[in-house]
Design a protein around this motif. Structure first.
Motif, PDB file in Angstrom:
ATOM      1  N   LEU A 163      36.393 -19.360  13.431  1.00  0.00           N
ATOM      2  CA  LEU A 163      35.952 -18.334  14.362  1.00  0.00           C
ATOM      3  C   LEU A 163      36.722 -17.027  14.239  1.00  0.00           C
ATOM      4  O   LEU A 163      36.181 -15.955  14.552  1.00  0.00           O
ATOM      5  N   ARG A 164      37.964 -17.063  13.798  1.00  0.00           N
ATOM      6  CA  ARG A 164      38.738 -15.817  13.680  1.00  0.00           C
ATOM      7  C   ARG A 164      38.531 -15.108  12.337  1.00  0.00           C
ATOM      8  O   ARG A 164      39.029 -13.997  12.147  1.00  0.00           O
ATOM      9  N   SER A 165      37.834 -15.743  11.436  1.00  0.00           N
ATOM     10  CA  SER A 165      37.569 -15.087  10.153  1.00  0.00           C
ATOM     11  C   SER A 165      36.666 -13.879  10.369  1.00  0.00           C
ATOM     12  O   SER A 165      35.631 -13.976  11.029  1.00  0.00           O
ATOM     13  N   ARG A 166      37.045 -12.732   9.838  1.00  0.00           N
ATOM     14  CA  ARG A 166      36.264 -11.513  10.019  1.00  0.00           C
ATOM     15  C   ARG A 166      35.383 -11.192   8.816  1.00  0.00           C
ATOM     16  O   ARG A 166      34.626 -10.227   8.840  1.00  0.00           O
ATOM     17  N   SER A 167      35.459 -12.002   7.784  1.00  0.00           N
ATOM     18  CA  SER A 167      34.624 -11.787   6.596  1.00  0.00           C
ATOM     19  C   SER A 167      33.267 -12.452   6.804  1.00  0.00           C
ATOM     20  O   SER A 167      33.071 -13.220   7.752  1.00  0.00           O
ATOM     21  N   PRO A 168      32.292 -12.182   5.947  1.00  0.00           N
ATOM     22  CA  PRO A 168      30.957 -12.781   6.110  1.00  0.00           C
ATOM     23  C   PRO A 168      31.012 -14.316   6.109  1.00  0.00           C
ATOM     24  O   PRO A 168      31.761 -14.917   5.340  1.00  0.00           O
ATOM     25  N   ILE A 169      30.234 -14.917   6.983  1.00  0.00           N
ATOM     26  CA  ILE A 169      30.160 -16.381   6.991  1.00  0.00           C
ATOM     27  C   ILE A 169      29.138 -16.876   5.969  1.00  0.00           C
ATOM     28  O   ILE A 169      29.208 -18.023   5.530  1.00  0.00           O
ATOM     29  N   MET A 170      28.191 -16.040   5.601  1.00  0.00           N
ATOM     30  CA  MET A 170      27.253 -16.376   4.540  1.00  0.00           C
ATOM     31  C   MET A 170      28.022 -16.588   3.235  1.00  0.00           C
ATOM     32  O   MET A 170      28.881 -15.789   2.887  1.00  0.00           O
ATOM     33  N   VAL A 171      27.770 -17.682   2.548  1.00  0.00           N
ATOM     34  CA  VAL A 171      28.417 -18.073   1.297  1.00  0.00           C
ATOM     35  C   VAL A 171      29.853 -18.549   1.528  1.00  0.00           C
ATOM     36  O   VAL A 171      30.250 -19.608   1.056  1.00  0.00           O
ATOM     37  N   ASN A 172      30.651 -17.769   2.286  1.00  0.00           N
ATOM     38  CA  ASN A 172      32.056 -18.119   2.486  1.00  0.00           C
ATOM     39  C   ASN A 172      32.251 -19.337   3.376  1.00  0.00           C
ATOM     40  O   ASN A 172      33.241 -20.058   3.246  1.00  0.00           O
ATOM     41  N   SER A 173      31.339 -19.551   4.311  1.00  0.00           N
ATOM     42  CA  SER A 173      31.514 -20.631   5.279  1.00  0.00           C
ATOM     43  C   SER A 173      30.267 -21.509   5.383  1.00  0.00           C
ATOM     44  O   SER A 173      30.348 -22.728   5.319  1.00  0.00           O
ATOM     45  N   GLU A 208      37.929  -9.788  17.633  1.00  0.00           N
ATOM     46  CA  GLU A 208      39.036 -10.558  17.074  1.00  0.00           C
ATOM     47  C   GLU A 208      38.628 -11.982  16.707  1.00  0.00           C
ATOM     48  O   GLU A 208      39.128 -12.545  15.743  1.00  0.00           O
ATOM     49  N   THR A 209      37.744 -12.545  17.506  1.00  0.00           N
ATOM     50  CA  THR A 209      37.308 -13.915  17.237  1.00  0.00           C
ATOM     51  C   THR A 209      35.879 -14.094  17.716  1.00  0.00           C
ATOM     52  O   THR A 209      35.449 -13.453  18.678  1.00  0.00           O
ATOM     53  N   ASP A 210      35.146 -14.937  17.036  1.00  0.00           N
ATOM     54  CA  ASP A 210      33.792 -15.279  17.465  1.00  0.00           C
ATOM     55  C   ASP A 210      33.847 -16.360  18.541  1.00  0.00           C
ATOM     56  O   ASP A 210      34.884 -17.000  18.745  1.00  0.00           O
ATOM     57  N   VAL A 211      32.715 -16.573  19.195  1.00  0.00           N
ATOM     58  CA  VAL A 211      32.623 -17.582  20.249  1.00  0.00           C
ATOM     59  C   VAL A 211      31.392 -18.443  19.991  1.00  0.00           C
ATOM     60  O   VAL A 211      30.333 -17.923  19.629  1.00  0.00           O
ATOM     61  N   LEU A 212      31.549 -19.749  20.173  1.00  0.00           N
ATOM     62  CA  LEU A 212      30.402 -20.648  20.072  1.00  0.00           C
ATOM     63  C   LEU A 212      29.766 -20.784  21.443  1.00  0.00           C
ATOM     64  O   LEU A 212      30.414 -21.202  22.404  1.00  0.00           O
ATOM     65  N   GLN A 213      28.496 -20.409  21.538  1.00  0.00           N
ATOM     66  CA  GLN A 213      27.769 -20.520  22.797  1.00  0.00           C
ATOM     67  C   GLN A 213      26.747 -21.648  22.693  1.00  0.00           C
ATOM     68  O   GLN A 213      25.994 -21.718  21.720  1.00  0.00           O
ATOM     69  N   HIS A 214      26.745 -22.498  23.719  1.00  0.00           N
ATOM     70  CA  HIS A 214      25.832 -23.643  23.720  1.00  0.00           C
ATOM     71  C   HIS A 214      25.090 -23.684  25.043  1.00  0.00           C
ATOM     72  O   HIS A 214      25.681 -23.516  26.106  1.00  0.00           O
ATOM     73  N   TRP A 215      23.767 -23.892  24.975  1.00  0.00           N
ATOM     74  CA  TRP A 215      22.942 -24.027  26.160  1.00  0.00           C
ATOM     75  C   TRP A 215      22.422 -25.458  26.251  1.00  0.00           C
ATOM     76  O   TRP A 215      22.223 -26.130  25.231  1.00  0.00           O
ATOM     77  N   GLN A 216      22.213 -25.929  27.476  1.00  0.00           N
ATOM     78  CA  GLN A 216      21.815 -27.318  27.684  1.00  0.00           C
ATOM     79  C   GLN A 216      20.477 -27.653  27.044  1.00  0.00           C
ATOM     80  O   GLN A 216      20.289 -28.722  26.492  1.00  0.00           O
ATOM     81  N   ASP A 217      19.541 -26.714  27.118  1.00  0.00           N
ATOM     82  CA  ASP A 217      18.206 -27.037  26.611  1.00  0.00           C
ATOM     83  C   ASP A 217      17.449 -25.752  26.322  1.00  0.00           C
ATOM     84  O   ASP A 217      17.771 -24.690  26.841  1.00  0.00           O
ATOM     85  N   SER A 218      16.462 -25.854  25.457  1.00  0.00           N
ATOM     86  CA  SER A 218      15.535 -24.751  25.224  1.00  0.00           C
ATOM     87  C   SER A 218      14.218 -25.350  24.759  1.00  0.00           C
ATOM     88  O   SER A 218      14.197 -26.335  24.023  1.00  0.00           O
ATOM     89  N   GLU A 219      13.135 -24.757  25.199  1.00  0.00           N
ATOM     90  CA  GLU A 219      11.811 -25.281  24.903  1.00  0.00           C
ATOM     91  C   GLU A 219      11.115 -24.492  23.800  1.00  0.00           C
ATOM     92  O   GLU A 219       9.898 -24.542  23.676  1.00  0.00           O
ATOM     93  N   PHE A 220      11.890 -23.810  22.973  1.00  0.00           N
ATOM     94  CA  PHE A 220      11.286 -22.988  21.928  1.00  0.00           C
ATOM     95  C   PHE A 220      12.216 -22.925  20.727  1.00  0.00           C
ATOM     96  O   PHE A 220      13.404 -23.253  20.798  1.00  0.00           O
ATOM     97  N   VAL A 221      11.654 -22.503  19.592  1.00  0.00           N
ATOM     98  CA  VAL A 221      12.437 -22.216  18.391  1.00  0.00           C
ATOM     99  C   VAL A 221      12.158 -20.769  18.005  1.00  0.00           C
ATOM    100  O   VAL A 221      11.121 -20.204  18.368  1.00  0.00           O
ATOM    101  N   ALA A 240      24.905 -11.589   8.267  1.00  0.00           N
ATOM    102  CA  ALA A 240      25.348 -11.937   6.913  1.00  0.00           C
ATOM    103  C   ALA A 240      26.535 -11.113   6.453  1.00  0.00           C
ATOM    104  O   ALA A 240      27.213 -11.491   5.499  1.00  0.00           O
ATOM    105  N   GLY A 241      26.791  -9.984   7.117  1.00  0.00           N
ATOM    106  CA  GLY A 241      27.878  -9.106   6.711  1.00  0.00           C
ATOM    107  C   GLY A 241      29.164  -9.397   7.459  1.00  0.00           C
ATOM    108  O   GLY A 241      29.351 -10.472   8.040  1.00  0.00           O
ATOM    109  N   ASP A 242      30.066  -8.415   7.459  1.00  0.00           N
ATOM    110  CA  ASP A 242      31.342  -8.562   8.156  1.00  0.00           C
ATOM    111  C   ASP A 242      31.113  -8.719   9.656  1.00  0.00           C
ATOM    112  O   ASP A 242      30.175  -8.159  10.221  1.00  0.00           O
ATOM    113  N   ARG A 243      32.048  -9.419  10.306  1.00  0.00           N
ATOM    114  CA  ARG A 243      31.824  -9.796  11.701  1.00  0.00           C
ATOM    115  C   ARG A 243      32.099  -8.643  12.677  1.00  0.00           C
ATOM    116  O   ARG A 243      31.418  -8.537  13.706  1.00  0.00           O
ATOM    117  N   ILE A 244      33.092  -7.800  12.385  1.00  0.00           N
ATOM    118  CA  ILE A 244      33.442  -6.754  13.349  1.00  0.00           C
ATOM    119  C   ILE A 244      32.304  -5.744  13.549  1.00  0.00           C
ATOM    120  O   ILE A 244      31.955  -5.419  14.693  1.00  0.00           O
TER     121      ILE A 244
END
Length: 785
Positions: A244-254, A326-339, A390-394
């Protein structure tokens, strides 16, 4: 569209005679049924909490305890040794007035029985935790089980005989132990010995000794304190600082990818494949929500299994990684009725429930086809908006905060982030096909890893890709879970799609269609020029990263684990030693090698590193390359495979090296102290990063009757700029699928015309690719008896 449909559930007009209220009973019925589904889920959750809360006992066992106590009292015996009488004395005064003496006794007996039942549950859970803390079984050879392990197997079978829910074992799993610092440093020095010259090894030994005698013990005390307090002393820091603290792209790298069947595409109809795939994923989500999935377990004995931690399943769906400064956050919701769905530069919200009912696969296909047939063009700035993820996080964090925190942009972004998962309807064709099947397979892997850099939403927990020719795949975000959790989901999805849901003769989904379904909702955007400029900047960063990555997928079918196991050798050890041989021939030396191992025998466990490059594996490779006698090579190979297996077992049981050193480093940063030893250890590059994708649900695939339904597994990008990423999956008895990645920008890993003599593969494969083909064929004669 569902919001609009519900908004007109009632209408009213003001007339001179008063208010004329008009109700839409159909819409109200939809709302009622949707509410019923929601309440059913709540009741199911409460029920599951009770069942897993008392595991390994059962709710019905409470009644047994109550009856036993009352029966004993009826026989004029006091099983409580006076406690029931004491409870009766301390009953509220109001109960003394309203209840007879016999009623007070019965109530006191009921309270005592309940307390006794809770005590028994805690005792059983404590015993189960003690049993699950025993790991000596993993170090014993097959067929040579000690008496201690036999007793352990019997007790474990007795305590875990009840059918568990998905999370039943969670509170009984042991905590990850903190290894002794002396042991970790000793194992570390042993792991780097074959990689360092004598002077460098002497220097590293001195640094390790200084660290142990000075700063190390101080950091260790803080870490032990955390281990006493936290559920897992590694996982939260690993998630935050590695991901979560990585500021580089998560695409390919993660992020990493998973592929479809190798030889089979169940249907060429894109909308139909999407219909079945989305349905299968939602059926899996239903199983997770109801905790109907069996906990993933390791087989120790034909009738005894060890549970693995299931905590990673909790954030599988309805989860998004949101960017921060500085850091990303993981957000989770209980339910969703759509994609959320992406097609040709447009974003849609696709409702998959109606009136609390999951749409049939045929209905989802019908809705997806509507999206495919929609002729509307992308809105200004919409087509490549996904490049922000796909790019840098900041920059993405700044754009999100400034331009997506209110209005229409916030509503549309919420629809994507709160969706169960993300779906890309790709307008390309992929798979092993045409006149260049090997090249097309490589392009298929690259497409799943990064696509066009803007047609995936890389922040979602996972994104599904459905290609024009019906081929499918997924791209998964890494911070919330490790690959085996996603692989378990993907195995279920592929098997359910092909073998349970199926297709009609013309390739369409089965089931009926309610053609009154509202159209999928087009998401609206207001993208100012500043955001469009940042989209182009992020896309340029992502495109440069994507263009630099080379991927190769190689299905090896000369032999598989069946032949390897006849040699009484671990297939994983066989492959890892082969990779050491391949790298040595490629570079003329050895490198620090990372193999991912899981620590899910412990609560909230994630991964540990197996340092596959050992003294024993290097000795074998040198002997083989040096032309030593066959018998000598065979002996050294056996020692190397046994050593690798032992390293893997130690990593699984909490005696690894790298997570302990990583946490010590984090503690040092919190204390504001510098450690030359830890700084050097944590900066060492992993030039060979490897991982095995386990096949966890063999029962879902009938490879005897359907041998073509073979999964390709998945892969990831290289960890080091001058290194390789190697993923492999052992499928059935006769196939091993490899995924290799590297960077074009590194002169050491680009094509240099390697020729594989034995198997005669193409001249233009990169060195490790060619060696990937050859090492198995070369290694087998060296160890065959």
């Amino acid at each position: 569209m569902a919001e609009a449909h519900q908004a007109v559930a009632f209408q009213f007009t003001i007339t001179p005679e008063g208010i004329d209220l008009q109700l839409s009973y159909q819409a109200l019925n939809q709302i009622y049924l949707s509410g019923v589904r929601s309440w059913k889920k709540r009741v199911s959750r409460i029920r599951n909490r009770v069942i897993k809360g008392v595991y390994p006992a059962s709710p019905s066992s409470w009644l047994f305890v109550v009856i036993a106590i009352l029966a004993t009292m009826y026989m004029r015996s006091d099983p409580s040794m006076g406690l029931i009488a004491k409870i009766q004395q301390h009953l509220p005064l109001s109960l003394h007035v309203s209840l007879s003496a016999q009623g007070q006794t019965m109530l006191s007996a009921l309270v005592f029985s309940t307390l006794l039942w809770f005590s028994l549950i805690l005792a059983l859970r404590f015993c189960l935790k003690l049993l699950l803390s025993y790991h000596q079984w993993i170090f014993e050879q097959h067929g040579r089980i000690s008496n201690t392990t036999k007793v352990w197997v019997t007790l474990l079978r007795l305590l875990s005989s009840r059918k568990p829910l998905l999370y039943s074992y969670q509170t009984s799993l042991p905590h990850l132990p903190v290894p002794a610092i002396k042991d970790t440093l000793s194992r570390y020095l042993e792991s780097v010995r074959p990689l360092l010259t004598d002077p460098k090894f002497k220097r590293m030994t001195e640094l390790a000794n200084q660290f142990e005698s000075n700063l190390g013990n101080r950091l260790q005390r803080y870490l032990k304190l955390k281990a006493l307090w936290a559920t897992n002393y590694v996982s939260d820091w690993w998630e935050e600082y590695i991901y979560l603290r990585s500021r580089s792209p998560i695409m390919v790298n993660s992020n990493y990818y998973g592929m479809d069947f190798l030889y089979v595409t169940p249907t060429p109809v894109q909308a139909a494949r999407a219909g079945n795939t989305i349905t299968a994923l939602l059926l899996y989500r239903r199983k997770v929500n109801r905790e109907e999935l069996k906990p993933v377990r390791l087989h120790v004995h034909p009738s005894t299994v060890i549970p693995l931690c299931a905590a990673q399943c909790e954030r599988m769906f309805n989860t998004t990684r949101t960017p921060g400064t500085e850091t990303d956050v993981l957000q989770h919701w209980q339910d969703s009725e759509f994609v959320a769905v992406y097609h040709k530069g447009r974003y849609f919200r696709l409702w998959v429930y109606r009136a609390g009912r999951l749409l049939s696969p045929r209905e989802i296909e019908y809705q997806v086809q509507r999206i495919l047939d929609d002729p509307s063009p992308p809105q200004p700035g919409e087509e490549k908006l996904g490049a922000l993820t796909a790019g840098d996080r900041i920059p993405w964090s700044q754009m999100r905060k400034q331009y997506f925190s209110s209005g229409v942009n916030k509503r549309s972004l919420d629809a994507i982030e709160r969706a169960a998962f993300f779906v890309t309807l790709d307008n390309e064709e992929q798979g092993m096909r045409g006149e260049d099947p090997a090249g097309n397979l490589d392009r298929y892997a690259k497409s799943l890893l990064h696509g066009k850099c803007y047609d995936r939403w890389f922040d979602k927990s996972f994104s599904i890709v459905i290609y024009k020719n019906g081929k499918s795949g997924l791209n998964a975000e890494h911070s919330w879970a490790d690959a085996p959790t996603v692989a378990h989901l993907w195995e279920y999805t592929l098997a359910t799609d092909a073998f349970q849901l199926g297709y009609t003769e013309d390739g369409h989904c089965k089931g009926e269609v309610d053609r009154s379904l509202p159209h999928p909702q087009r998401l609206l955007w207001d993208i100012p020029s500043e955001v469009q400029a940042q989209v182009h900047s992020s896309l340029a960063v992502a495109q440069a990263l994507a263009d630099d990555v080379d991927c190769h997928v190689f299905p090896f079918s000369e032999f598989g684990k069946g032949r390897i196991k006849k040699l009484r050798i671990s297939p994983d050890a066989f492959i890892q030693i082969g990779l050491q041989l391949a790298y040595y021939r490629d570079r003329g030396g050895f490198c620090l090698t990372y193999e991912a191992s899981m620590t899910r025998l412990f609560r909230e466990g994630r991964t540990e590193t197996v340092r596959s490059c050992s003294n024993e594996s290097c000795a074998f490779v040198k002997a083989l390359e040096g032309g030593e006698a066959e018998e000598q090579c065979r002996c050294l190979f056996k020692l190397a495979s046994e050593r690798h297996q032992n390293l893997y077992r130690m990593a699984m049981t909490g005696a690894g090296i790298d997570r302990h050193l990583f946490c010590l480093y984090v503690v040092s940063k919190y204390l504001g102290v510098e450690s030359p030893f830890l700084k050097e250890v944590l900066s060492e590059p992993w030039r060979l990063s490897t991982s095995q994708t386990p096949v966890q649900q063999i029962e879902l695939f009938d490879l005897k009757n359907h041998p073509d339904y073979i999964s390709l597994g998945g892969g990831f990008g290289p960890v080091a700029d001058d290194g390789y990423g190697v993923s492999y999956i052992i499928v059935g008895e006769d196939m091993i699928n490899f995924h290799v990645s590297s960077k074009y920008s590194c002169s050491e890993t680009v094509n240099n015309g390697c020729v594989d003599v034995q198997l005669q593969y193409h001249r233009d494969f990169r060195r490790l690719k060619g060696l990937h083909y050859s090492f198995l064929a070369i290694l087998i004669p060296a160890v065959m008896y």
